[in-house]
Motif scaffolding. Structure first.
Motif, short mmCIF file in Angstrom:
data_model
loop_
_atom_site.label_atom_id
_atom_site.label_comp_id
_atom_site.label_asym_id
_atom_site.label_seq_id
_atom_site.Cartn_x
_atom_site.Cartn_y
_atom_site.Cartn_z
N ALA A 140 1.68 -2.34 8.09
CA ALA A 140 0.26 -2.25 8.45
C ALA A 140 -0.32 -1.02 7.78
CB ALA A 140 0.08 -2.15 9.97
N GLU A 141 -1.63 -1.02 7.57
CA GLU A 141 -2.32 0.12 6.99
C GLU A 141 -3.24 0.74 8.03
OE1 GLU A 141 -4.00 -0.48 3.04
OE2 GLU A 141 -2.89 -2.37 2.88
N HIS A 142 -3.46 2.04 7.90
CA HIS A 142 -4.36 2.70 8.84
C HIS A 142 -5.80 2.34 8.50
CE1 HIS A 142 -6.34 5.82 11.23
NE2 HIS A 142 -5.19 5.96 11.87
N PRO A 143 -6.63 2.00 9.49
CA PRO A 143 -8.00 1.56 9.19
C PRO A 143 -8.88 2.65 8.59
CG PRO A 143 -7.68 1.82 11.56
CD PRO A 143 -6.33 1.93 10.93
N ASP A 144 -8.53 3.92 8.80
CA ASP A 144 -9.35 5.02 8.29
C ASP A 144 -8.71 5.73 7.10
OD1 ASP A 144 -11.39 4.67 10.16
OD2 ASP A 144 -10.39 5.92 11.65
N ALA A 145 -7.92 4.99 6.34
CA ALA A 145 -7.20 5.61 5.21
C ALA A 145 -8.16 6.26 4.21
CB ALA A 145 -6.33 4.58 4.52
N ALA A 146 -9.26 5.60 3.89
CA ALA A 146 -10.20 6.16 2.91
C ALA A 146 -10.80 7.47 3.42
CB ALA A 146 -11.31 5.15 2.61
#
Length: 390
Positions: free
Chosen positions: A48-54
């Motif tokens: 899974a990726e973190h939703p606030d990565a950017a």
């Protein structure tokens, strides 16, 4: 592994005739590209990726620039390509954004430090320079304010991290962060010794030290602080849990060797002289077992697959009686193995080796749910205890 005229994959021990027979050719043009295809990787673990990565990456860049680091040219390109929120966000995809920022900021600083003082930078051949700075960094983590902040931007940034670490974590967690960095720096010094002697290490030595040269516990120690729950020492120090931690980060570090293989050979082809010491699992297997390139890559992936299988088996054994903080920790380790692979296969850190040649290297990998047939310990004494009956 595929081979065409734009593939430059040259293990140290290989002859030109062998390489040509395998379909691998040297092309001296500056636009050389390397393409690596890995054998199927067994990895039935969550992703899974973190939703606030950017947002995390943007804040980390602003923070690092504030210390005069990563602002210009290739360094700026490499910092952006490292995608540190993509790395740590895959380990802790559900973490609160504000708390995860601490680990992401640490990550951007450590990658910059690694590039300039551990592997490829102008100081990388000076063990005395590294030792001096590493010991000062340790002291900053141990006692913020002990080193004048103006002496070095890395010290200033580390001082900020140390203060934030103390604000967010318990004394036990802070000590674990410090000891993780001590182990990492000792591992890097071991690598310096290998390079200075011009000697490729044995597989047995490399296998148990790789977790340290890749900053294993220095990386995973931040997970506990981001979570906010201290793992009891009796749980974290239990032999089975220690084995799981070593398994997880050694597997991730060996995977680093796979997806950084093209980058390392791209850089080696442009070095003033080829390195006489190889610090990569594929090359070590080739040298120690007398394997060709394809066979060495197969052996490296097979080892990673066997380590992953053992991690899954042992994790499932430990989970039923684990306390809540330890269960969360083991979940992060599970995400680390798959997340590290997915991040590394596309991170600019590996596809753009020097920050000036986008897409110079590409590594592809497929995943399989089929477990390796051999679940016995590999013939590597230093890590065989991971298969003990705990």
């Amino acid at each position: 592994m595929t081979g065409t005229r734009d593939h430059v994959l040259i293990p140290q021990a290989a002859t030109q005739a062998h390489l040509q027979a395998a379909g691998v050719f040297r092309d001296e043009e500056a636009a050389d590209r390397i393409r690596v295809t890995l054998p199927p990787r067994y990895c039935p673990l969550p992703t899974a990726e973190h939703p606030d990565a950017a947002l995390l990456n943007a804040r980390a860049a602003t923070w690092l620039h504030g210390y005069g680091l990563g602002q210009e040219g290739a360094q700026s390109v490499r910092m952006a390509g490292n995608d540190c929120a993509g790395f740590y966000g895959r380990i802790m995809p559900g973490a609160p954004t504000g708390r995860l920022q601490l680990a992401v900021d640490w990550c951007v600083l450590i990658f910059a430090f690694d590039d300039l003082h551990c592997d490829e930078g102008p100081a990388s051949m000076r063990a005395d320079d590294f030792t001096d700075l590493a010991m000062r960094l340790l002291r900053v983590l141990e006692a913020p304010g002990a080193e004048p902040a103006t002496r070095n931007p890395f010290l200033a940034a580390a001082g900020d991290l140390a203060a934030r670490c103390r604000s967010a974590g318990t004394p036990v967690q802070v000590r674990r962060v410090i000891e993780g960095h001590r182990a990492w720096f000792l591992g890097v010094l071991w690598e310096f010794g290998c390079r200075l002697r011009g000697r490729t290490p044995s597989l047995d030595d490399y296998a148990h030290l790789r977790q340290h040269t890749a900053a294993g516990t220095a990386t995973t120690s931040w997970m506990e602080i981001v979570d906010g729950a201290e793992i009891p020492g009796r749980a974290l120090d239990a032999p089975a849990v220690r084995a799981l931690e070593e398994l997880a980060f050694t597997t991730a570090a060996f995977d680093d060797d796979l997806f950084s293989y093209g980058k390392e050979h791209w850089l080696a082809a442009r070095a003033p002289r080829p390195p006489s010491c190889r610090l990569n699992l594929v090359d070590i297997l080739a040298a120690e077992r007398g394997l060709g390139l394809d066979a060495a890559m197969e052996a490296a992936v097979d080892l990673c697959n066997r380590l992953t299988l053992r991690f899954v088996q042992l994790r499932d054994q430990v989970l039923p009686t684990a306390c809540a903080p330890l269960r969360g920790h083991l979940d992060h380790l599970s995400h680390l193995i798959r997340g590290n692979l997915e991040w590394g296969l596309r991170a600019g850190r590996y596809t753009n080796p020097d920050g000036c040649h986008p897409a110079a290297v590409a590594t592809t990998c497929s995943f399989t749910q089929t477990a390796p047939r051999d679940g016995t310990p590999p013939a590597i004494p230093s890590i065989a205890w991971w298969w003990d009956r705990f």
